[in-house]
Structure formats: structure tokens, C-alpha cells
Scaffold this motif. Structure first.
Motif, short mmCIF file in Angstrom:
data_model
loop_
_atom_site.label_atom_id
_atom_site.label_comp_id
_atom_site.label_asym_id
_atom_site.label_seq_id
_atom_site.Cartn_x
_atom_site.Cartn_y
_atom_site.Cartn_z
N TRP A 1 -14.08 -12.85 13.08
CA TRP A 1 -13.67 -13.62 14.26
C TRP A 1 -12.62 -14.65 13.85
CZ3 TRP A 1 -18.19 -14.28 11.63
CH2 TRP A 1 -18.53 -15.57 11.20
N LEU A 2 -12.00 -15.27 14.82
CA LEU A 2 -10.89 -16.20 14.58
C LEU A 2 -11.27 -17.61 14.99
CD1 LEU A 2 -7.97 -14.03 16.06
CD2 LEU A 2 -9.03 -13.89 13.78
N THR A 3 -10.78 -18.59 14.25
CA THR A 3 -10.99 -20.00 14.60
C THR A 3 -9.65 -20.73 14.58
OG1 THR A 3 -11.38 -20.65 12.30
CG2 THR A 3 -13.30 -19.99 13.62
N GLY A 4 -9.65 -21.94 15.16
CA GLY A 4 -8.44 -22.75 15.19
C GLY A 4 -7.44 -22.32 16.24
N MET A 5 -7.86 -21.48 17.16
CA MET A 5 -6.94 -20.92 18.15
C MET A 5 -6.59 -21.92 19.24
SD MET A 5 -5.39 -18.00 18.84
CE MET A 5 -6.41 -16.69 18.16
N GLY A 6 -7.58 -22.65 19.73
CA GLY A 6 -7.32 -23.52 20.87
C GLY A 6 -7.20 -22.70 22.14
N ALA A 7 -6.41 -23.18 23.06
CA ALA A 7 -6.26 -22.50 24.35
C ALA A 7 -5.66 -21.11 24.16
CB ALA A 7 -5.37 -23.32 25.29
N THR A 8 -6.23 -20.14 24.86
CA THR A 8 -5.74 -18.76 24.75
C THR A 8 -4.74 -18.41 25.84
OG1 THR A 8 -7.67 -17.99 25.99
CG2 THR A 8 -7.82 -17.97 23.58
N SER B 1 13.17 -24.43 38.80
CA SER B 1 12.32 -24.39 37.62
C SER B 1 11.90 -22.96 37.35
CB SER B 1 11.08 -25.29 37.80
OG SER B 1 10.24 -24.77 38.81
N ALA B 2 11.45 -22.71 36.12
CA ALA B 2 10.97 -21.39 35.73
C ALA B 2 9.85 -21.57 34.72
CB ALA B 2 12.10 -20.56 35.13
N THR B 3 8.83 -20.71 34.79
CA THR B 3 7.67 -20.82 33.91
C THR B 3 7.44 -19.51 33.18
OG1 THR B 3 6.59 -22.43 35.36
CG2 THR B 3 5.18 -21.25 33.82
N VAL B 4 7.14 -19.63 31.89
CA VAL B 4 6.79 -18.46 31.06
C VAL B 4 5.41 -18.72 30.47
CG1 VAL B 4 7.38 -17.11 29.02
CG2 VAL B 4 9.19 -17.90 30.55
N THR B 5 4.53 -17.71 30.55
CA THR B 5 3.14 -17.86 30.13
C THR B 5 2.75 -16.75 29.16
OG1 THR B 5 2.55 -18.87 32.25
CG2 THR B 5 0.75 -17.99 30.91
N ALA B 6 2.09 -17.13 28.06
CA ALA B 6 1.56 -16.17 27.09
C ALA B 6 0.04 -16.21 27.14
CB ALA B 6 2.05 -16.50 25.68
N ARG B 7 -0.59 -15.02 27.22
CA ARG B 7 -2.05 -14.93 27.24
C ARG B 7 -2.52 -14.03 26.11
NH1 ARG B 7 -0.41 -15.08 32.57
NH2 ARG B 7 -1.45 -16.62 33.90
N LEU B 8 -3.51 -14.49 25.36
CA LEU B 8 -4.08 -13.70 24.28
C LEU B 8 -4.75 -12.46 24.87
CD1 LEU B 8 -4.79 -13.42 21.27
CD2 LEU B 8 -6.86 -14.76 21.74
N THR B 9 -4.33 -11.28 24.43
CA THR B 9 -4.83 -10.04 25.03
C THR B 9 -5.61 -9.15 24.07
OG1 THR B 9 -2.70 -8.96 24.58
CG2 THR B 9 -2.99 -9.98 26.75
N THR C 1 -6.08 -8.01 7.22
CA THR C 1 -5.05 -8.57 8.10
C THR C 1 -5.53 -8.53 9.54
OG1 THR C 1 -3.26 -7.82 6.65
CG2 THR C 1 -2.66 -8.37 8.91
N ALA C 2 -5.46 -9.67 10.20
CA ALA C 2 -5.79 -9.76 11.63
C ALA C 2 -4.52 -10.11 12.40
CB ALA C 2 -6.86 -10.83 11.87
N THR C 3 -4.27 -9.38 13.48
CA THR C 3 -3.06 -9.60 14.28
C THR C 3 -3.45 -9.80 15.73
OG1 THR C 3 -1.72 -8.23 12.80
CG2 THR C 3 -0.84 -8.66 15.01
N THR C 4 -3.04 -10.94 16.29
CA THR C 4 -3.26 -11.19 17.71
C THR C 4 -2.01 -10.80 18.49
OG1 THR C 4 -2.52 -13.48 17.45
CG2 THR C 4 -4.89 -13.06 17.36
N ALA C 5 -2.21 -10.28 19.69
CA ALA C 5 -1.10 -9.96 20.59
C ALA C 5 -1.22 -10.83 21.84
CB ALA C 5 -1.13 -8.48 20.97
N TRP C 6 -0.09 -11.40 22.24
CA TRP C 6 -0.03 -12.28 23.41
C TRP C 6 0.91 -11.66 24.43
CZ3 TRP C 6 -2.33 -17.36 23.38
CH2 TRP C 6 -2.97 -17.68 22.17
#
Length: 320
Positions: free
Chosen positions: A197-204, A217-225, A278-283
Motif C-alpha cells: 500500500w502507499l502512504t504520504g499521498m494526501g488528497a487523491t 478562468s479554466a480548471t484542470v483536475t487530476a484524480r488518482l485512478t 516498483t509501484a506506479t500511480t496513474a492520475w
């Protein structure tokens, strides 16, 4: 003697704002449906200079940008109307003569005339800004006219668009780094499930909004998937059927392994006596206005020593 150029005085009228916000009406051709990542490396991709753009959101200031680079590193932004611009430029008089001590009163009058000629006309002065993180940013900015007067409802060639505002937000977007945790924590064993599991991530969910006040204005959002695991050896099995939306699976007694590794061979003989997990997160990245950006990926590694389970067999003899 050559009078001081407006290029020097544009610095006085706007100032340098790093990582602030802006927005602007207009349209640009969506010629790249995937966006573009021009450079490698995990660096913050934006530093706004001579800009009114304001950047806000929890996606600013992290350590993991992905090198996203703006297609055009400089642009014009709308500024004051004719009356306000004349007032501003008249106030730079002390700096005009400080920057060029040999300038005359006539030199200053010639400089001011370009602004006084527009007084009473409807429209705005547009001024250039650029991305100082881009190696071509300053050269691009220098090539632009320091001031352009534009009638109402029009955008000058090179004027910032809402699509470019969205890309500025994307360039400023960062996602968090993390640490890998495992159970067993120090050493695993052959055919024993290793929970990951992963720690230190904070908001996903991380977002950045770029705003040009009173314009757009314009907004860009990344979500951990997702979370992908690579065990560091072919003699292992990665289990990723349920990695809890990208955060992994903490150990809980009696719970089957659904996110982790099962090693089939000891790590003796490996460098350091361990496999490298190796652990890889995708957003996934979404935006408003809508645009199809590529995912952002972040990886981390952890050494996993794997031993053999030792079994002792006692032989019982028969007496005579």
C-alpha cells in the motif's frame, strides 16, 4: 541619442507574478486532442512573468509535475483602457529619466504620445507576458510589441485564449509523491503474500484553476485512478485485482491478498540481496473547458528481500 524604449517600461506597468492566475476570451484550434508533453523530468512547468494570471488550487506546489510545456511560451493579456493607461505611463516619468539619464523632455513627450493618441477611444491596451520556465519564453516575449491597443470585443494576434489559459493550469498541475509500505515489512518469504500500500499521498484529487480576473478562468483536475505493481523479477506474481483506487491494500488478518506480490523464488544473488518493487500511480486528467489530456504517472521503488521458509524434519527411530 535614442530615447528609452517602451520595452523597458513595460516592466513598470505590470510587474512579475510567479504562479498567479489569468484568463482570457477567445478560441484556439484544438489541433492536438491529447495535449503535449514536450520534455521529460518531474519539474513544475510554469512561472508566469509580467502576467495578471492567478493560479489557485491544491495542485500547485507539489514535487511531481510532469514537464508539460505550453505550445506558445508568450502571449498578450488585456490591460487598462486608454485613460487608465495614459495615467499609468505618466506616472513612470521618474523611471523614464532614471533608466535613460540623457533623455530630454521631448523624448518623454514622444513616448507618451502613443498613449495620449488613444484617449477617448473605446478599447484596451494589451501587454505581453511569458512563461519563464520555458527556455524560449523570454525570447518569445521580447519579440512581441510592448503595447497593443485593441478595440472592444477583439483579440490581437497572439492574444491569450481560454484554451491557452487551460494549458497554463495544466502546466502548473502537480501530483504527490508517495512511499511504498509492505507487510511483511522488512523481509518477505517465498509463496507468502506481500501486501502493498502507499502512504504520504494526501488528497487523491488535485486541481489548478487559472483565472484572468473579470475575463475568464479554466480548471484542470487530476484524480488518482490506478496502481500498478512490478515485482522486479519474473519469478513472482503481481496481484492487482483490487488496489483500492490506487492506494493499495493494508494487511488485515484473514483478508485475502488482492493488491500485492507473491514471490516464487528467494532473492539470494540479487544486487543487495533483494528484489526492487516498483509501484506506479496513474492520475486521470480532466479539464474545463473540456480537453483530453494524457494521464500523469508517478513511480516509486522499494527493496524487498525474499527468503526461503526453513522447515526442520525430525526422524524418529525405533528401539530394539
Amino acid at each position: 541619442m535614442t530615447p528609452v524604449t517602451p520595452r523597458l517600461l513595460v516592466l513598470l506597468g505590470v510587474g512579475a507574478l510567479a504562479l498567479t492566475t489569468a484568463g482570457m476570451a477567445g478560441t484556439a484550434a484544438a489541433d492536438d486532442p491529447k495535449g503535449q508533453k514536450y520534455q521529460d523530468g518531474r519539474t513544475v512547468g510554469i512561472e508566469l512573468t509580467h502576467s495578471q494570471i492567478i493560479l489557485s488550487g491544491n495542485g500547485i506546489g507539489g514535487k511531481r509535475g510532469d514537464g508539460f510545456r505550453l505550445k506558445r511560451p508568450c502571449w498578450y493579456e488585456p490591460g487598462p483602457d486608454a485613460d487608465q493607461m495614459l495615467k499609468e505611463q505618466e506616472e513612470v516619468r521618474p523611471y523614464f529619466f532614471k533608466l535613460q539619464p540623457n533623455a530630454t523632455e521631448d523624448d518623454f513627450k514622444k513616448y507618451i504620445k502613443q498613449f495620449s493618441d488613444q484617449v477617448g477611444k473605446k478599447g484596451r491596451w494589451w501587454r505581453p507576458a511569458y512563461n519563464n520556465k520555458d527556455p524560449n519564453g523570454m525570447a518569445c516575449w521580447t519579440a512581441l510589441e510592448p503595447f497593443v491597443f485593441v478595440p472592444p470585443g477583439e483579440t490581437p494576434p497572439g492574444g491569450i485564449t481560454r484554451e491557452e489559459l487551460r494549458d497554463i493550469a495544466r502546466a502548473a498541475l502537480t501530483v504527490p509523491e508517495f512511499k511504498i509500505r509492505t507487510s511483511p515489512g522488512t523481509k518477505s518469504y517465498v509463496r507468502l503474500g506481500t501486501y502493498v500500500w502507499l502512504t504520504g499521498m494526501g488528497a487523491t484529487t488535485r486541481s489548478v484553476t487559472a483565472t484572468l480576473p473579470d475575463v475568464a478562468s479554466a480548471t484542470v483536475t487530476a484524480r488518482l485512478t490506478s496502481l500498478t505493481l512490478k515485482p522486479g523479477t519474473s519469478a513472482a506474481e503481481s496481484i492487482t485485482e483490487d488496489c483500492r483506487d490506487g492506494l493499495g491494500q493494508t494487511y488485515s488478518k484473514g483478508q485475502p491478498l488482492k493488491c500485492g506480490i507473491i514471490y516464487k523464488r528467494a532473492s539470494d544473488g540479487q544486487p543487495g540481496g533483494a528484489y526492487v518493487l516498483t509501484a506506479t500511480t496513474a492520475w486521470g486528467v480532466t479539464s474545463d473547458p473540456q480537453f483530453a489530456y494524457e494521464d500523469i504517472e508517478v513511480s516509486a521503488t522499494r527493496s524487498i528481500p525474499v527468503g526461503e521458509v526453513q522447515t526442520t524434519v525430525r526422524e524418529s527411530g525405533s528401539g530394539s
